[in-house]
Design an enzyme around this catalytic site. Structure first.
Site: not given
Ligand code: BG6
Ligand code: MG
Length: 229
Positions: A12, A14
């Site tokens: 991922d 953020d």
């Protein structure tokens, strides 16, 4: 461990690669205040990994204002939040890559494994460019390439497919509850970064604890347990 047991590792963006999760929070808090809704960091956990418009809906529900705005007004609000958020991105540099991430990526690459990125953000390429990581990932899936946001598995499954990886032999790394659900729905091994992610197959409190030796050993135990079931 025998790295041939692993097909790919998908990150991922953020909150895992860099702390933009906090900037998303600050930008949403500012927007929410403009419509008299207060949100805090505890509530913000529910916004992590969730798309821009879905996040706005959750905030409006929190303030019991879900029926107070037209679609046009909501789009304007989401755009305003994005403008706040993009102000923070202007200051992002490679110094903002979270501790341990460069070492982890280096170790995975040294093991000869492909790495992917799975982010529902429409700003993913801006963030990667600011961090000078635009050429680091073998494949990047962002909001433009998927129809459904996390927790749907579409984004992690798309990344695996593009890397010719079997999801059942792949690892996903996430800081969001919706992201862990997306990884688990993809049948992948879920590494959680954060102290509330109890559905993770392996969890650490912060990125500086992400160690490839440990992750791959935990993955191996998981694969072995699955094979005897
Ligand atoms: C995710 C973040 O990566 O991207 C969410 O965890 C955010 O908080 C989502 O809402 C969408 O981001 P953007 O940049 O398209 O508004
Ligand atoms: Mg995240």
């Amino acid at each position: 461990m025998d790295e041939k047991l692993i097909d790919a590792v998908i990150f991922d963006l953020d909150g895992v690669i860099t702390d933009t999760a906090h900037y998303h929070f600050l930008a949403w808090r500012e927007l929410a205040r403009e419509v008299d809704i207060d949100i805090d960091e505890v509530f913000n956990e529910r916004l992590k990994g969730v798309s821009r418009m879905a996040s706005l809906e959750l905030i409006l529900q929190e303030g019991n204002r879900q029926n107070d705005f037209t679609l046009r007004e909501k789009e304007t609000m989401a755009e305003k939040k994005n403008q706040h958020y993009c102000q923070f991105l202007k200051h992002l540099t490679p110094q903002d890559i979270l501790p341990g991430i460069v070492e982890l990526i280096t170790a995975i690459k040294s093991a000869g494994l492909p790495i992917g990125l799975a982010s529902v953000s429409r700003n993913a390429s801006t963030v990667l460019n600011a961090l000078q990581l635009e050429d680091t990932f073998d494949y990047v899936v962002d909001a433009s390439k998927v129809k459904k946001s996390k927790p749907d598995p579409e984004i992690f499954l798309t990344a695996c497919k593009q890397l010719s990886a079997d999801p059942k032999r792949s690892i996903g790394i996430e800081d969001a509850s919706a992201g862990i659900d997306s990884i688990k729905a993809s049948d992948m091994f879920a590494v959680g970064v954060g102290n509330t992610l109890f559905k993770s197959d392996y969890r650490v409190d912060a990125t500086n604890e992400l160690n490839w030796e440990v992750i791959s050993a935990e993955y191996k135990k998981w694969i072995e347990i699955k094979s005897v079931r």
